[in-house]
Design an enzyme around this catalytic site. Structure first.
Site, PDB file in Angstrom:
ATOM      1  N   HIS A  41      19.923  -7.752 -13.871  1.00 35.69           N
ATOM      2  CA  HIS A  41      19.299  -6.818 -12.935  1.00 35.69           C
ATOM      3  C   HIS A  41      19.768  -7.072 -11.503  1.00 35.69           C
ATOM      4  CE1 HIS A  41      15.768  -5.003 -15.278  1.00 35.69           C
ATOM      5  NE2 HIS A  41      16.504  -5.651 -16.154  1.00 35.69           N
ATOM      6  N   GLU A 110      18.549   1.297 -15.310  1.00 37.69           N
ATOM      7  CA  GLU A 110      17.324   1.766 -14.653  1.00 37.69           C
ATOM      8  C   GLU A 110      17.622   2.040 -13.182  1.00 37.69           C
ATOM      9  OE1 GLU A 110      17.143  -1.605 -15.948  1.00 37.69           O
ATOM     10  OE2 GLU A 110      16.663  -0.923 -17.967  1.00 37.69           O
TER      11      GLU A 110
END
Length: 333
Positions: A41, A110
């Protein structure tokens, strides 16, 4: 008879400093854990008390510090902030340095990682098409000597990876629904999901995965691992309140809309995540206070067709969960 199931750990860069995670993998290997996955991430699922280490340099350090542990990403999004050619190069390098110890999880990403690193958020359909195309390009670069590729989203000209892995790198594809599950069966070695609803796993994801497997070329069917891998936040303590306090960090990730829409600010995700109540955490996450409770939950997933559970270790004392797994739970499965 419960099917045989693997138990692995996820090193969560969102919640813990990379140096702490490095100590965790050393302890995992010492205790006999075979595989460790790592989140990949740019931004975390929560703002308060969060961390944000980069997965790739951490993987190199973790592989160098351990001897046999297999490491992989759960998952890398090769669509915007990472060009597929760079993903191919990074993992080819890791796999050539640490043979048979590297796996690659791929997904559609995302907004909190892609928008915040300077990209416009595509539609769900576009991200799916981008992922499919990225996988094809990554495979070509690993396999072929020179690659010229022109797709709808990516292109390379006279491209070559001079350092290639000696053996194919297993690819696992993330899926929350039938479309991606079918892609996992068609192009991957296995499927990764965060879907903890047993009926949806059994009735939706696995049949779609098998449908995709049927589309593979005959000579490629033998390469599929047929692995269905469940990622789920986990917390263990004899005191349930202590377990809850630690695992509340993952409330933002429980709102499915954040995987699809352009809500990218961890502060906003946290604000919305506060509505998730403790009863929901107990129902949907791996919150345990005993080995017996854990075995019951794991057995239910195994009976549904899950072949590996990856526990995102969010315990108040992470070593206590690893001890429970290796000393009592895994020997009983």
């Amino acid at each position: 008879m419960t099917r045989r199931i693997k138990i692995s750990i996820q090193a969560s860069h969102e919640q813990y400093h990379p140096s702490d995670l490095l100590e965790d993998v050393l302890y995992m290997e010492k205790k006999g854990i075979k595989r460790c996955w790592t989140s990949d991430h740019y931004m975390p699922w929560w703002n308060s008390g969060a961390s944000g280490g980069a997965a790739w340099p951490w993987m190199g350090a973790a592989l160098a510090k351990t001897c046999d542990l297999v490491l992989g990403t759960g998952v890398t999004a090769p669509i915007l902030r990472y060009h597929p050619a760079i993903v191919a190069q990074v993992f080819a390098t890791l796999a050539s340095m640490f043979p048979n110890r590297v796996i690659l999880g791929l997904g559609r990403g995302e907004a909190m990682n892609e928008v915040t690193s300077g990209n416009v958020w595509p539609t769900n359909a576009e991200r799916f098409a981008m992922l499919r195309e990225a996988i094809k390009l990554i495979k070509k670069l690993w396999k072929e000597k020179w690659v010229t590729f022109t797709g709808e989203y990516y292109w390379v000209k006279d491209s070559r990876l001079y350092t290639k892995p000696d053996e194919p790198i297993p690819i696992y594809i993330a899926a929350a629904g039938k479309q991606s599950a079918e892609l996992a069966g068609e192009e991957g070695n296995g499927l990764i999901t965060t879907e903890s609803n047993i009926d949806k796993i059994r009735n939706n994801l696995i049949p779609a995965f098998e449908k995709g497997e049927g589309k593979r070329e005959q000579d490629q069917k033998a390469t599929i691992n047929k692995e269905i891998v469940l990622f789920i936040p986990a917390s263990y303590d004899e005191d349930e309140e202590k377990s809850l306090q630690s695992i509340r960090f993952w409330r933002g990730s429980m709102i499915k809309a954040f995987f699809e829409t352009d809500i990218h600010d961890p502060r906003k995700i946290e604000e919305n995540g506060l509505i998730i109540e403790d009863d929901s955490l107990k129902k949907h996450l791996f919150l345990i206070s005993s080995a017996e409770e854990a075995i019951r939950k794991i057995s239910a997933f195994a009976d549904a067709g899950i072949t590996e559970i990856v526990l995102t270790n969010s315990s108040p004392n992470k070593q206590k969960l690893i001890d429970l797994l290796t000393d009592r739970i895994i020997p009983s499965l």
